[in-house]
Write an enzyme that holds these catalytic residues in place. Sequence first.
Site, PDB file in Angstrom:
ATOM      1  N   ALA A 138       1.155  -1.162  -0.410  1.00 51.54           N
ATOM      2  CA  ALA A 138      -0.278  -0.034   0.115  1.00 51.54           C
ATOM      3  C   ALA A 138       0.699   0.954  -0.189  1.00 51.54           C
ATOM      4  O   ALA A 138       1.802   0.842   0.664  1.00 51.54           O
ATOM      5  CB  ALA A 138      -0.746  -0.330   1.471  1.00 51.54           C
ATOM      6  N   ASN A 139       0.024   2.508   0.398  1.00 47.17           N
ATOM      7  CA  ASN A 139       1.059   3.921   0.486  1.00 47.17           C
ATOM      8  C   ASN A 139       0.614   4.391   1.138  1.00 47.17           C
ATOM      9  O   ASN A 139      -0.949   4.446   1.547  1.00 47.17           O
ATOM     10  CB  ASN A 139       1.133   4.439  -1.102  1.00 47.17           C
ATOM     11  CG  ASN A 139       0.051   4.967  -1.960  1.00 47.17           C
ATOM     12  OD1 ASN A 139      -0.784   5.534  -1.861  1.00 47.17           O
ATOM     13  ND2 ASN A 139      -0.013   4.463  -2.880  1.00 47.17           N
ATOM     14  N   ARG A 140       1.231   5.503   1.354  1.00 50.07           N
ATOM     15  CA  ARG A 140       0.242   6.624   2.754  1.00 50.07           C
ATOM     16  C   ARG A 140      -0.862   7.525   1.760  1.00 50.07           C
ATOM     17  O   ARG A 140      -1.630   8.274   2.944  1.00 50.07           O
ATOM     18  CB  ARG A 140       1.232   7.610   3.403  1.00 50.07           C
ATOM     19  CG  ARG A 140       2.751   6.612   4.016  1.00 50.07           C
ATOM     20  CD  ARG A 140       2.993   7.380   5.289  1.00 50.07           C
ATOM     21  NE  ARG A 140       4.514   6.796   5.414  1.00 50.07           N
ATOM     22  CZ  ARG A 140       3.962   5.952   6.530  1.00 50.07           C
ATOM     23  NH1 ARG A 140       3.023   5.952   7.279  1.00 50.07           N
ATOM     24  NH2 ARG A 140       5.063   5.182   7.097  1.00 50.07           N
ATOM     25  N   ALA A 182      -2.087   7.707  -6.293  1.00 52.48           N
ATOM     26  CA  ALA A 182      -0.947   7.097  -5.494  1.00 52.48           C
ATOM     27  C   ALA A 182      -1.012   5.896  -6.119  1.00 52.48           C
ATOM     28  O   ALA A 182      -1.183   5.482  -5.460  1.00 52.48           O
ATOM     29  CB  ALA A 182      -0.585   8.139  -4.390  1.00 52.48           C
TER      30      ALA A 182
END
Length: 218
Positions: A33-35, A99
Amino acid sequence: STSLGANGDLTGKHVIVTAGPTHEPIDPVRVIANRSSGKQGFAIAAAAAALGARVTLVAGPVALPTPAGVARIDVETADQMLAAVESALPADAAILVAAVADWKVEASPTKLKKSAGPPQLRFAPNPDILGTLGRHPDRPRLLVGFAAETDDLLANAASKRTAKNADWIVANDVSGDVMGGASNHLHLLTADGTEDLGAGSKENLARALLARIAQDLA
Ligand code: CTP
Ligand code: CA
C-alpha cells in the site's frame, strides 16, 4: 453574471477523477500500500460536482464518504484503476490524483507461511494511467496529473508533464506532513509556465483548481 458557462460552470461536462492509493496483493491476505489518504482527490471530485460537472470518481482503498453528486467506482489495484478509467471515457477532463503503485507483485495464490521464511517478492511494472490517457484515442480534452515530490519539485513536475503528454501537472510538495494531512501547497504547471495555486486546506485548493479548469473548458 448572466454569461453562464463562461465563468465557473461545468454543467454538461464529464470529469474523471482518480484518488487514493492502490493496493497490490502479495498473497490473498497481504498487500503493498502507500500513505495516500484520498482527501485531495475526493475534495477535487466534490469541487467538480459543486460546479455542476458529471463526475466519475475512481477510488482506491480509502476511508472516506462519497461526495454529494459524485458517481464512485471502487478499485483496489492499478490494473483495475486503469480499466475503470478507460470504461468511464469519454470525458472533457481527467484529473489523476491517485498515488498509483509503480509496481505490482507477482502474487502468490495461497497465503505465504511465516515458517517458509522471508519471501523473495518479484515485482512487475504497473501501467501508467496518466501516460496511457495521454496517448489514448479518446484522450480527454484537458488532462491533469499530479506530481508528488520531496525534491526538485517544479523540475520533476515539468518532466512528467511532457513525458506523460499531460496538459497540466499540479505540483505537490510532499516533504512535510502532507500525506494524510488536511492542507497542501500546490503549483500548476501548464504549457505557458507555472502558477501558484497557494497554500491552504485541500478543499480550498480543490476549489481553486476547479475554477481554473472551468475557465479553461469554457
Ligand atoms: N500515475 C498514473 N499511473 C501510474 C503512476 C502515476 O496515472 N502507474 C499518475 C499519478 O496519478 C499522477 C502522475 O502520474 O497524476 C505522477 O505520478 P508520480 O508517482 O508523481 O510519477 P511517476 O511517473 O510514477 O514517477 P515517480 O513515482 O518515480 O516520481
Ligand atoms: Ca509513482
